[in-house]
Design an enzyme around this catalytic site. Structure first.
Site, PDB file in Angstrom:
ATOM      1  CB  THR A 181      -0.932   0.058   1.230  1.00 48.02           C
ATOM      2  OG1 THR A 181      -0.132   0.219   2.381  1.00 48.02           O
ATOM      3  CG2 THR A 181      -1.774  -1.168   1.343  1.00 48.02           C
ATOM      4  CD  GLU A 222      -5.088  -2.665   2.523  1.00 41.43           C
ATOM      5  OE1 GLU A 222      -5.473  -2.223   1.415  1.00 41.43           O
ATOM      6  OE2 GLU A 222      -4.541  -1.951   3.376  1.00 41.43           O
ATOM      7  CE  LYS A 281     -14.254   9.201  15.147  1.00 48.38           C
ATOM      8  NZ  LYS A 281     -13.606   8.000  15.622  1.00 48.38           N
ATOM      9  CD1 TRP A 294     -18.265  10.613  14.657  1.00 50.78           C
ATOM     10  CD2 TRP A 294     -18.174   9.117  12.986  1.00 50.78           C
ATOM     11  NE1 TRP A 294     -17.788   9.431  15.170  1.00 50.78           N
ATOM     12  CE2 TRP A 294     -17.720   8.504  14.172  1.00 50.78           C
ATOM     13  CE3 TRP A 294     -18.197   8.381  11.804  1.00 50.78           C
ATOM     14  CZ2 TRP A 294     -17.307   7.175  14.215  1.00 50.78           C
ATOM     15  CZ3 TRP A 294     -17.788   7.055  11.838  1.00 50.78           C
ATOM     16  CH2 TRP A 294     -17.334   6.458  13.027  1.00 50.78           C
TER      17      TRP A 294
HETATM   18  P1  ADP Z   1      -3.809   3.899  -0.160  1.00 51.53           P
HETATM   19  O1  ADP Z   1      -4.706   5.006  -0.641  1.00 51.53           O
HETATM   20  O2  ADP Z   1      -3.947   3.579   1.292  1.00 51.53           O
HETATM   21  O3  ADP Z   1      -2.433   4.051  -0.606  1.00 51.53           O
HETATM   22  P2  ADP Z   1      -5.144   2.073  -1.983  1.00 51.53           P
HETATM   23  O4  ADP Z   1      -4.561   2.525  -3.231  1.00 51.53           O
HETATM   24  O5  ADP Z   1      -5.322   0.638  -1.731  1.00 51.53           O
HETATM   25  O6  ADP Z   1      -4.262   2.546  -0.825  1.00 51.53           O
HETATM   26  O7  ADP Z   1      -6.450   2.872  -1.785  1.00 51.53           O
HETATM   27  C1  ADP Z   1      -7.573   2.370  -1.143  1.00 51.53           C
HETATM   28  C2  ADP Z   1      -8.449   3.504  -0.715  1.00 51.53           C
HETATM   29  O8  ADP Z   1      -8.711   4.398  -1.784  1.00 51.53           O
HETATM   30  C3  ADP Z   1      -9.801   3.049  -0.240  1.00 51.53           C
HETATM   31  O9  ADP Z   1      -9.769   2.571   1.082  1.00 51.53           O
HETATM   32  C4  ADP Z   1     -10.611   4.325  -0.407  1.00 51.53           C
HETATM   33  O10 ADP Z   1     -10.437   5.189   0.682  1.00 51.53           O
HETATM   34  C5  ADP Z   1      -9.992   4.968  -1.631  1.00 51.53           C
HETATM   35  N1  ADP Z   1     -10.814   4.644  -2.810  1.00 51.53           N
HETATM   36  C6  ADP Z   1     -10.638   3.671  -3.705  1.00 51.53           C
HETATM   37  N2  ADP Z   1     -11.598   3.697  -4.646  1.00 51.53           N
HETATM   38  C7  ADP Z   1     -12.412   4.722  -4.342  1.00 51.53           C
HETATM   39  C8  ADP Z   1     -13.608   5.266  -4.918  1.00 51.53           C
HETATM   40  N3  ADP Z   1     -14.153   4.776  -6.022  1.00 51.53           N
HETATM   41  N4  ADP Z   1     -14.167   6.328  -4.304  1.00 51.53           N
HETATM   42  C9  ADP Z   1     -13.632   6.865  -3.189  1.00 51.53           C
HETATM   43  N5  ADP Z   1     -12.518   6.394  -2.599  1.00 51.53           N
HETATM   44  C10 ADP Z   1     -11.912   5.334  -3.161  1.00 51.53           C
END
Ligand code: ADP
Length: 552
Positions: A180, A325, A436, A441
């Protein structure tokens, strides 16, 4: 299961090679457009497997790539896992120290590197972190000057047999790996077993997934270093469809050309990519989108205006949500049967702009602060938990992260969502960003969207600062567009937000900045923003970070 009938990637390759030998794979590389067929692809994949075997690599070894989207990178997608080894895609946009950490943590035995990224890797290279690496391979036919020995990909595979007697690989064998990108601290490694990739491929091919068919022409713009380009190289092969890879840093003009000339029917990428294409067309460049059927948008939320814009050009947006993940696709915002007739166009856009319906094979629940499941009413917030065959149950060698991010076999996604009566998930924030205030929220994402809807705002990020009375209060950081008057703008935004939101949602301050810091995947990095302003008094009643109640 008996050996050879496990859920592995090999049968997808076998099927494409035998049923669709003449279907094309097209690739834009630094040498120009290259094209060949599944038949040749399969030959070269076998040659790659022989070359790796001869170099002493095989089952259980982790082999990394540091590449853009092209046919050679795609060859590693089957060549490495089908050998029983593990394909570890590294994000080349990460800072050097993350790259060092990742290579050392994964103990990669070889790294395949793009010529255009060799300099970046050389900059990150240090002999200690890269100690495990026995072989560097440059993705082309020559080798630039580097601080380590390397061979050219073409000479690495040249002359090897075009048939490989693929081994029987266990479905629990790790086949992929991706870290990630560290919006939440040090990168965390996620391993994908053969079975996880198989399951993800099967689910995403279905109509309620991405719906790829054998007459499709699929162009993943989402990088292959980012969660296997959302699994599309695998699902496109499983479907026997034509692949188009847009190569290093494609500009809107390159994408437009590939869409037109290759007849792309499905493409996929983050919203920024499509904003680029939209601007390119709005600047008067004519692009023929008549063959394009679907644009898959994910990674961040697809703006409603973008969905409508594509509708206006006869192209359907499929909005998808996922995470590293979960390999990564978790939900897709298709309209459920019946809804198209029941809902007005506006209402349909509302649904399509949500993160959507969980894909077949996964389950989810939404848990509030007290540990209770929230009702599906489209209003109550909670953290999204998911589980299923392609959702990881642990991070690679990170026991402390495992304790926080998993509960039993559920992955705690860190996304705060609502679910409506029809089961559509909508992200309202990330758990660490939700503010918060006074026991309630506030969605930072929603405030950001409201602020960015103002024409004089280019970017906005809203963060919570620790507060003696309210626990946290929102502060907005804004990047005005050129020529905007910052004071008048803040006043305008105050009025606008007061009209649309409860009083206590109104940010305590609007602070003008030059740019919102971004992560390596182009998302706003509120972690960096918070760190930058950690020692400053931003609002009245603010308390120092250490004295604030721990949120995570
Ligand atoms: P990170 O952003 O932690 O580096 P990822 O690339 O795995 O890791 O991103 C996952 C996160 O990206 C999700 O948990 C969510 O917050 C955001 N995300 C992914 N797709 C979408 C979407 N279509 N709309 C909004 N947020 C999204």
């Amino acid at each position: 299961m008996p050996g050879g009938t496990d859920q592995t990637l090999r049968p997808f390759l076998w099927r494409a090679e035998n049923l669709y030998p003449d279907t094309e794979i097209v690739s834009r590389t630094h040498e120009g457009i290259e094209r060949y067929t599944y038949e040749e692809y399969s030959d070269r994949t076998a040659q790659l497997a022989h070359a790796l075997t001869d170099a002493g690599m095989g089952e259980g070894d982790r082999i990394a790539t540091f590449c853009w989207n092209h046919h050679r990178h795609f060859e590693t997608y089957f060549g490495i896992p089908t050998l029983g080894a593990q394909l570890h895609t590294i994000n080349p946009l990460l800072p050097d120290e993350h790259i060092q950490f990742i290579v050392e943590n994964a103990a990669d035995k070889a790294i395949f590197v793009d010529p255009s990224l060799a300099e970046k890797l050389a900059g990150a290279y240090d002999a200690d972190s890269f100690d495990s690496v026995e072989q560097f391979v440059i993705m082309g036919d020559s080798v630039p000057d580097l601080p380590f020995d390397a061979v050219a990909y073409e000479s690495f595979i040249e002359g090897h047999d075009t048939e490989y007697d693929w081994p029987v690989v266990d479905e629990d064998q790790p086949a992929g790996m991706c870290y990630t990108s560290g919006t939440t601290g040090k990168p965390k490694g996620v391993e994908y077993t053969q079975q996880m990739l198989w399951g993800h491929t099967m689910a995403t091919m279905t109509p309620m997934g991405l719906g790829i068919e054998d007459d499709d022409v699929v162009m993943p713009v989402v990088p292959m270093f980012h969660v296997n380009a959302w699994g599309m190289p695998f699902s496109t092969t499983a479907a026997g469809a034509k692949h188009v890879y847009p190569g290093p840093s494609p500009e809107p003009e390159d994408l437009a050309q590939l869409i037109e000339e290759e007849g792309v029917t499905i493409t996929a990428g983050v919203p920024t990519v499509w904003l680029g294409l939209q601007e390119y067309m709005q600047a008067g460049n004519d692009v023929d989108l008549s063959e394009l059927e679907t644009v898959i948008i994910g990674g961040s939320a697809a703006p409603k205006a973008m969905i409508e814009w594509f509708d206006g050009h006869g192209v359907s947006v499929t909005h998808a949500w996922g995470m590293t993940e979960m390999a990564p696709i978790g939900s897709v915002a298709h309209l459920k049967s019946g809804l198209a007739e029941e809902l007005t166009y506006e209402e349909q856009i509302d649904r399509r702009a949500k993160q959507g319906l969980i894909v077949p094979g996964l389950e989810f629940k939404v848990i509030d602060d007290d540990g209770n499941e929230v009702p599906w009413n489209g209003e109550d917030f909670g953290e999204l938990y998911v589980r299923g065959p392609w959702v990881t149950q642990e991070y690679f060698e990170r026991p402390e992260a495992n304790e926080n991010d998993f509960e039993g076999n559920w992955l705690k996604t860190g996304d705060v969502v609502t679910v409506d009566e029809d089961g559509y998930i909508k992200i309202v924030d990330r758990a660490k960003d939700v503010i918060k205030s006074g026991g309630e929220w506030i969605s930072s994402l929603e405030l950001e969207n409201a602020i960015m809807a103002n024409d004089h705002v280019a970017e906005a990020a809203v963060v919570g600062v620790p507060h003696e009375r309210w626990q946290e209060r929102p502060v907005a950081f804004i990047v005005p567009t050129e020529g905007a008057d910052p004071d008048a703008l803040a006043e305008e935004l105050r009025e606008q937000i007061s009209e649309d939101y409860p009083k206590w949602w109104l940010p305590d301050d609007f602070i003008q900045i030059d740019e919102v810091p971004k992560t390596a995947t182009g998302k706003f990095s509120k972690k960096d923003l918070r760190e930058e302003y950690a020692d400053e008094d931003l609002v009245e009643g603010q308390v120092p970070e250490e004295a604030a109640p721990d949120e995570e």
